[in-house]
Design a protein around this motif. Structure first.
Motif, PDB file in Angstrom:
ATOM      1  N   ALA A 128       0.831  -1.203   0.000  1.00  0.00           N
ATOM      2  CA  ALA A 128       0.000   0.000   0.000  1.00  0.00           C
ATOM      3  C   ALA A 128       0.867   1.255   0.000  1.00  0.00           C
ATOM      4  O   ALA A 128       0.526   2.260  -0.642  1.00  0.00           O
ATOM      5  N   GLU A 132       0.920   4.016  -2.735  1.00  0.00           N
ATOM      6  CA  GLU A 132       0.358   5.227  -2.114  1.00  0.00           C
ATOM      7  C   GLU A 132      -1.153   5.114  -1.942  1.00  0.00           C
ATOM      8  O   GLU A 132      -1.888   6.074  -2.178  1.00  0.00           O
ATOM      9  N   ASP A 133      -1.580   3.942  -1.526  1.00  0.00           N
ATOM     10  CA  ASP A 133      -3.017   3.670  -1.346  1.00  0.00           C
ATOM     11  C   ASP A 133      -3.344   3.715   0.148  1.00  0.00           C
ATOM     12  O   ASP A 133      -3.215   2.718   0.861  1.00  0.00           O
TER      13      ASP A 133
END
Lengths: 231, 231
Positions: A128, A132-133
DNA sequence: GCATGCAACAACGTATGCGTTATTATGGGG
DNA sequence: CCCCATAATAACGCATACGTTGTTGCATGC
């Protein structure tokens, strides 16, 4: 979502109306469908959920016990807002309990198969970060903490961790977008897992304590700085 | 007896039937009038308390949340026995939370008037040691821990301490007669109070942590040695 | 004699009704 | 125009009723 806080042998409740009412209301609160400060009467929720007042009332009382709402006789239940002071209290609890959970888990000496939920959570967090989630990171973070609490072998401790974790869920979600990508947190989680795998109880506890301390201080500073007095 | 675990502003419940049912049943359990393992049906307790099933049911569910009983659909509530393993879990929680409470309390810098409950508890403990009055010592001990939890300023932490404290109440009472007079414990309480008065947060935490560790280990060893597998 | 299936029953989950009580609306006085 | 007393009403706590479900006892078969 969180987990119910049953002791000492999780009773695996069946699908009674009161239980579904509890689950649905809790989900609505955690997902901010019932925002902090909102009030709902027994009868109101009963029609909304297609039930009678009795099971709804039971669910409301359980949510009150969870610290998610307050029930006042002629005002129904009111979703409890979280202040910066509340977050301080919550993080003081987490700073006390979660490092102990890490210590206990390291001492248990579980094999890799049993620790798999934690490993997967670490992998997911790292993925992630790379992508960049943030929502995915938050889910993985929850999975890690959930796994740590459940695997530590102390049901009471784990129920308490979950309880305050749920109480602070909304606040974490709100601040998630405001924070820099939690790369450091991710590394600390990984380090904790390494220590647990190695059976290094003291190391796991201390790494985790520092993680909690730093994370808590950051989050509270953020809340105070941003003027988000009530979440 | 213990205290109810309400959050975050203690609601000071009024004398509703469900509340009295809860109080009375809880007292009966803690005082061992309902010994561990005993089972009671809703209707049975309802006639005994002179109430209908509804408030009794509500009380039973709260007691289940407290971890004092388990409720099973056609078997009523069963008073939860405490094993040595349970005591280990409970003391792990207390070892985590109570030193933090001491730390927080020391940091608050309350004056002597506010700390009076703790001072009085220490005095009472010392008097009880001198008089070799174990029941009085136990009461003073409970008063000290109760005071520490309530005065620390963190309601969540205090509610959690009280909860496991209540869960282990019976076990402490049973083992009280089997233990040597807890003179050392008494001195450790006094030392904690001194550190709190001095505003020495780290000192208070560490003194208290050692107290909890030693006390817990002693108690668990005693339970295991004496073959009291279930209390 | 023991296992198995069925029937009677008991306990509970939920719905509903009733009396109580706090809140809100209303009207009269200041 | 505002305040207070009183009446109307809404929400709730508790009691009770009903339908469902699991358990227990009994009879039957092996």
């Amino acid at each position: 979502m969180g987990v119910n806080a049953a002791l000492p042998t999780a009773p695996a409740r069946q699908a009674t109306a009161a239980e579904t009412a509890y689950q649905r209301l809790k989900a609505m609160i955690l997902d901010n469908l019932l925002p902090p400060g909102s009030q709902r009467l027994e009868a109101e929720l009963a029609v909304q959920l297609g039930l009678s007042r009795t099971p709804v009332r039971e669910a409301m009382l359980r949510l009150q016990q969870d610290g998610l709402v307050t029930v006042t006789p002629r005002h129904g239940m009111r979703v409890q807002p979280i202040s910066a002071a509340d977050m301080r209290d919550i993080y003081d609890v987490l700073e006390s309990l979660e490092p102990k959970a890490a210590e206990l888990l390291a001492r248990r000496g579980l094999d890799d198969a049993a620790l798999r939920p934690l490993a997967e959570a670490c992998d997911a967090m790292e993925a992630a970060i790379a992508a960049e989630d943030r929502p995915a990171w938050a889910r993985a973070d929850e999975a890690f903490h959930h796994g740590l609490a459940t695997l530590c072998g102390n049901r009471r401790l784990s129920a308490m961790v979950m309880q305050v974790w749920d109480q602070s869920h909304r606040a974490r979600m709100f601040t998630l977008a405001m924070r820099p990508l939690p790369a450091r947190s991710t590394a600390e989680h990984r380090a904790t897992l390494v220590a647990i795998r190695a059976g290094d109880a003291d190391g796991a506890r201390e790494v985790y304590r520092q993680h909690r301390q730093r994370g808590g201080a950051e989050l509270i500073a953020l809340i105070e700085r941003s003027g988000l007095a009530w979440l």
